[in-house]
Enzyme design. Sequence first.
Site, short mmCIF file in Angstrom:
data_model
loop_
_atom_site.label_atom_id
_atom_site.label_comp_id
_atom_site.label_asym_id
_atom_site.label_seq_id
_atom_site.Cartn_x
_atom_site.Cartn_y
_atom_site.Cartn_z
N SER A 34 -27.16 38.70 39.36
CA SER A 34 -26.37 39.70 38.63
C SER A 34 -25.61 39.06 37.46
O SER A 34 -25.42 39.69 36.42
CB SER A 34 -25.42 40.45 39.57
OG SER A 34 -24.43 39.60 40.08
N ASN A 35 -25.21 37.80 37.60
CA ASN A 35 -24.59 37.12 36.45
C ASN A 35 -25.61 36.86 35.35
O ASN A 35 -25.30 37.05 34.17
CB ASN A 35 -23.96 35.78 36.88
CG ASN A 35 -22.56 35.96 37.39
OD1 ASN A 35 -21.64 36.19 36.61
ND2 ASN A 35 -22.38 35.88 38.70
N LEU A 64 -28.37 26.92 43.51
CA LEU A 64 -27.97 26.21 44.72
C LEU A 64 -28.69 24.87 44.93
O LEU A 64 -28.63 24.31 46.02
CB LEU A 64 -28.15 27.11 45.95
CG LEU A 64 -27.29 28.38 45.93
CD1 LEU A 64 -27.55 29.24 47.16
CD2 LEU A 64 -25.81 28.06 45.80
N ASN A 101 -21.19 25.62 34.92
CA ASN A 101 -21.37 26.35 36.18
C ASN A 101 -20.23 27.35 36.34
O ASN A 101 -19.14 27.14 35.81
CB ASN A 101 -21.35 25.37 37.36
CG ASN A 101 -21.53 26.07 38.69
OD1 ASN A 101 -22.37 26.95 38.84
ND2 ASN A 101 -20.73 25.68 39.68
N HIS A 160 -18.03 29.17 39.41
CA HIS A 160 -17.75 29.07 40.85
C HIS A 160 -16.78 30.19 41.23
O HIS A 160 -15.80 30.44 40.51
CB HIS A 160 -17.14 27.70 41.17
CG HIS A 160 -16.97 27.50 42.64
ND1 HIS A 160 -18.01 27.11 43.46
CD2 HIS A 160 -15.89 27.67 43.44
CE1 HIS A 160 -17.57 27.05 44.71
NE2 HIS A 160 -16.29 27.38 44.72
#
Length: 188
Positions: free
Chosen positions: A13-14, A85, A102, A104
């Site tokens: 979705s990102n 991942l 990244n 988080h």
Amino acid sequence: MKNIAILASGDGSNAEAIAKYFCNSDSVKVAAVLSNKENAGVHSRMKALEIPTFTFPRNEWNSPDEILDLLNRLDIDLIVLAGFLCMIQPSIIEAYASRIINIHPSLLPKYGGTGMWGHHVHEAVIAAQETESGITIHHVTNEVDGGEIIFQASCKVIEGDTPSILAQRVHELEYTHYPKVIEQLLLN
Ligand code: GAR
């Protein structure tokens, strides 16, 4: 034109929010999405947006010559991890020094490190009765979740939140801020 490669292992979705943000841009393009999972949701999201995806199994991420070749061919300026991942090998980190970021889903350094990803993070935040969580966008180094922080935004943790309700609130922050931070890094 600045080219982005998004790395994603899951729902994507990102990746979709980033791709939609730049779809009419004259200066930034999502050139490709690289994944380690053939059946990850990110592939169908990207297909709908006509963005090419490539899958490399985990062993290829461990010795990433082919991946580096592809990134070179695509003339990538920034590597964007969005729910990815696998470990990023030192050879990629060296080749793209300061050009790998990244996101988080917590306020690092809290709730980061090995094993802390996705719902595990939200479960831990709720179990610790935190009243605040959020997102961290950071540079990627050889230390898991340890690179320099570029941006953070916070949201409330509300009594009665389940991990999936909190995840949704955190995702909204991600969709709002990650594309803008990427744009700033590339164009400033
Ligand atoms: C996002 O919330 C992202 O912050 C998190 O995984 C989710 C991926 O969602 N990343 C990590 O936990 C990395 N340690 P998406 O696949 O729908 O974009």
